[in-house]
Design a protein around this motif. Structure first.
Motif, PDB file in Angstrom:
ATOM      1  N   GLU A 272       0.822  -1.212   0.000  1.00  0.00           N
ATOM      2  CA  GLU A 272       0.000   0.000   0.000  1.00  0.00           C
ATOM      3  C   GLU A 272       0.860   1.267   0.000  1.00  0.00           C
ATOM      4  O   GLU A 272       0.632   2.187  -0.791  1.00  0.00           O
ATOM      5  N   LEU A 273       1.853   1.311   0.885  1.00  0.00           N
ATOM      6  CA  LEU A 273       2.710   2.492   0.961  1.00  0.00           C
ATOM      7  C   LEU A 273       3.548   2.662  -0.306  1.00  0.00           C
ATOM      8  O   LEU A 273       3.738   3.781  -0.789  1.00  0.00           O
ATOM      9  N   ALA A 274       4.054   1.571  -0.866  1.00  0.00           N
ATOM     10  CA  ALA A 274       4.842   1.648  -2.100  1.00  0.00           C
ATOM     11  C   ALA A 274       4.008   2.265  -3.221  1.00  0.00           C
ATOM     12  O   ALA A 274       4.482   3.124  -3.961  1.00  0.00           O
ATOM     13  N   LYS A 275       2.767   1.841  -3.316  1.00  0.00           N
ATOM     14  CA  LYS A 275       1.885   2.369  -4.364  1.00  0.00           C
ATOM     15  C   LYS A 275       1.528   3.833  -4.094  1.00  0.00           C
ATOM     16  O   LYS A 275       1.529   4.668  -5.002  1.00  0.00           O
ATOM     17  N   GLU A 276       1.242   4.134  -2.845  1.00  0.00           N
ATOM     18  CA  GLU A 276       0.822   5.479  -2.426  1.00  0.00           C
ATOM     19  C   GLU A 276       1.923   6.527  -2.628  1.00  0.00           C
ATOM     20  O   GLU A 276       1.667   7.620  -3.101  1.00  0.00           O
ATOM     21  N   ILE A 277       3.144   6.182  -2.248  1.00  0.00           N
ATOM     22  CA  ILE A 277       4.243   7.156  -2.275  1.00  0.00           C
ATOM     23  C   ILE A 277       4.752   7.382  -3.704  1.00  0.00           C
ATOM     24  O   ILE A 277       5.180   8.470  -4.042  1.00  0.00           O
ATOM     25  N   ASP A 278       4.703   6.385  -4.555  1.00  0.00           N
ATOM     26  CA  ASP A 278       5.048   6.441  -5.976  1.00  0.00           C
ATOM     27  C   ASP A 278       6.550   6.494  -6.233  1.00  0.00           C
ATOM     28  O   ASP A 278       7.149   5.479  -6.531  1.00  0.00           O
ATOM     29  N   VAL A 279       7.175   7.650  -6.142  1.00  0.00           N
ATOM     30  CA  VAL A 279       8.585   7.758  -6.520  1.00  0.00           C
ATOM     31  C   VAL A 279       9.459   7.121  -5.441  1.00  0.00           C
ATOM     32  O   VAL A 279       9.297   7.376  -4.248  1.00  0.00           O
ATOM     33  N   CYS A 280      10.364   6.272  -5.904  1.00  0.00           N
ATOM     34  CA  CYS A 280      11.289   5.623  -4.972  1.00  0.00           C
ATOM     35  C   CYS A 280      12.715   5.819  -5.455  1.00  0.00           C
ATOM     36  O   CYS A 280      12.955   6.210  -6.597  1.00  0.00           O
ATOM     37  N   MET A 281      13.647   5.550  -4.558  1.00  0.00           N
ATOM     38  CA  MET A 281      15.049   5.488  -4.954  1.00  0.00           C
ATOM     39  C   MET A 281      15.303   4.054  -5.422  1.00  0.00           C
ATOM     40  O   MET A 281      15.068   3.100  -4.680  1.00  0.00           O
ATOM     41  N   PHE A 282      15.724   3.920  -6.651  1.00  0.00           N
ATOM     42  CA  PHE A 282      15.989   2.633  -7.289  1.00  0.00           C
ATOM     43  C   PHE A 282      17.485   2.388  -7.149  1.00  0.00           C
ATOM     44  O   PHE A 282      18.291   3.114  -7.738  1.00  0.00           O
TER      45      PHE A 282
ATOM     46  N   THR B 233      11.028  -0.248   2.165  1.00  0.00           N
ATOM     47  CA  THR B 233      12.015  -0.773   1.222  1.00  0.00           C
ATOM     48  C   THR B 233      11.509  -2.116   0.706  1.00  0.00           C
ATOM     49  O   THR B 233      10.865  -2.872   1.436  1.00  0.00           O
ATOM     50  N   ILE B 234      11.785  -2.371  -0.545  1.00  0.00           N
ATOM     51  CA  ILE B 234      11.492  -3.668  -1.164  1.00  0.00           C
ATOM     52  C   ILE B 234      12.745  -4.068  -1.916  1.00  0.00           C
ATOM     53  O   ILE B 234      13.328  -3.254  -2.650  1.00  0.00           O
ATOM     54  N   SER B 235      13.164  -5.310  -1.736  1.00  0.00           N
ATOM     55  CA  SER B 235      14.317  -5.840  -2.459  1.00  0.00           C
ATOM     56  C   SER B 235      13.864  -7.000  -3.323  1.00  0.00           C
ATOM     57  O   SER B 235      12.930  -7.731  -2.965  1.00  0.00           O
ATOM     58  N   GLY B 236      14.533  -7.163  -4.451  1.00  0.00           N
ATOM     59  CA  GLY B 236      14.178  -8.268  -5.341  1.00  0.00           C
ATOM     60  C   GLY B 236      15.077  -8.297  -6.557  1.00  0.00           C
ATOM     61  O   GLY B 236      16.098  -7.613  -6.621  1.00  0.00           O
TER      62      GLY B 236
ATOM     63  N   ARG C 188       5.502   1.778 -10.787  1.00  0.00           N
ATOM     64  CA  ARG C 188       4.162   1.302 -11.126  1.00  0.00           C
ATOM     65  C   ARG C 188       3.999  -0.008 -10.357  1.00  0.00           C
ATOM     66  O   ARG C 188       4.566  -1.031 -10.736  1.00  0.00           O
ATOM     67  N   VAL C 189       3.284   0.062  -9.250  1.00  0.00           N
ATOM     68  CA  VAL C 189       3.193  -1.052  -8.293  1.00  0.00           C
ATOM     69  C   VAL C 189       1.949  -1.882  -8.585  1.00  0.00           C
ATOM     70  O   VAL C 189       0.830  -1.365  -8.555  1.00  0.00           O
ATOM     71  N   PHE C 190       2.148  -3.183  -8.855  1.00  0.00           N
ATOM     72  CA  PHE C 190       1.054  -4.106  -9.146  1.00  0.00           C
ATOM     73  C   PHE C 190       1.194  -5.352  -8.280  1.00  0.00           C
ATOM     74  O   PHE C 190       1.805  -6.344  -8.688  1.00  0.00           O
ATOM     75  N   ARG C 191       0.618  -5.277  -7.105  1.00  0.00           N
ATOM     76  CA  ARG C 191       0.716  -6.409  -6.175  1.00  0.00           C
ATOM     77  C   ARG C 191       0.145  -7.682  -6.784  1.00  0.00           C
ATOM     78  O   ARG C 191       0.701  -8.777  -6.596  1.00  0.00           O
ATOM     79  N   GLU C 192      -0.990  -7.555  -7.495  1.00  0.00           N
ATOM     80  CA  GLU C 192      -1.641  -8.735  -8.068  1.00  0.00           C
ATOM     81  C   GLU C 192      -0.745  -9.453  -9.079  1.00  0.00           C
ATOM     82  O   GLU C 192      -0.942 -10.636  -9.364  1.00  0.00           O
ATOM     83  N   GLU C 193       0.266  -8.773  -9.596  1.00  0.00           N
ATOM     84  CA  GLU C 193       1.234  -9.378 -10.513  1.00  0.00           C
ATOM     85  C   GLU C 193       2.554  -9.684  -9.808  1.00  0.00           C
ATOM     86  O   GLU C 193       3.493 -10.153 -10.441  1.00  0.00           O
ATOM     87  N   ASN C 194       2.618  -9.367  -8.508  1.00  0.00           N
ATOM     88  CA  ASN C 194       3.859  -9.482  -7.735  1.00  0.00           C
ATOM     89  C   ASN C 194       5.009  -8.811  -8.487  1.00  0.00           C
ATOM     90  O   ASN C 194       6.087  -9.384  -8.663  1.00  0.00           O
ATOM     91  N   ALA C 195       4.730  -7.575  -8.935  1.00  0.00           N
ATOM     92  CA  ALA C 195       5.724  -6.877  -9.744  1.00  0.00           C
ATOM     93  C   ALA C 195       5.646  -5.371  -9.534  1.00  0.00           C
ATOM     94  O   ALA C 195       4.577  -4.821  -9.249  1.00  0.00           O
TER      95      ALA C 195
END
Length: 169
Positions: free
Chosen positions: A22-32, A90-93, A48-55
């Motif tokens: 939710e926060l990743a989608k809400e905040i939008d811009v991240c440091m990549f 933070t999200i790592s992958g 562009r956060v799409f949880r339903e696609e796990n992507a």
């Protein structure tokens, strides 16, 4: 992979996972953040956060250093900050850069015209991140956090200034 928990929160594992997305989608811009073999490299990108696609998707230029870094070192970290509300994620992958024209067209937004003419611009590439884990720091806000810190300092206790949770995604 089994979900694990490393947290200082009353949130359930499912609630913490929901909140990260939710926060990743809400905040939008991240440091990549990528690795170039010697240093971590970070740059702001619109996610562009799409949880339903796990992507999590990013539109980028074809000839960029990050694309080359991903071909050798595909593990990345994404960091979102809403400092005015004391919320951090933070999200790592693993990330990969492709020329998926159909997905690029699907993700195209009006604001992308600041960088490219249209979704058919041959310079656009797609970075796809498949998350492995995420972590959040979710505070109730500056006023509440400050009040809790003042109370803790006066009472000799440790303040609880919000949720912290780390989960596998």
């Amino acid at each position: 992979m089994a979900k694990h928990r490393e947290q200082e929160t009353d949130l359930t594992l499912a609630e913490a996972t929901d909140r990260i997305w939710e926060l990743a989608k809400e905040i939008d811009v991240c440091m990549f953040v990528t690795w170039d073999g010697e240093y971590n490299r970070a740059r702001p990108l619109s996610a562009r956060v799409f949880r339903e696609e796990n992507a999590i998707y990013f539109l980028v230029n074809d000839h960029s250093a990050k694309n080359k870094q991903l071909s050798t070192y595909p593990k990345v970290t994404l960091a979102w900050v809403d400092s005015s509300h004391y919320k951090y994620v933070t999200i790592s992958g693993r990330a990969s850069a492709t020329n998926d024209r159909e997905k690029i067209t699907q993700l195209w937004e009006k604001t992308d015209a600041a960088w490219w003419d249209n979704a058919d611009d041959p310079e656009i590439r797609l970075i796809t991140v498949k998350p492995d884990e995420g972590e959040l720091w979710d505070s109730p806000g500056l006023v509440v956090a400050t009040a809790k810190m003042v109370f803790a300092a006066m009472s000799g206790t440790k303040p609880n200034v919000g949720d912290n949770a780390k989960v596998d995604l």
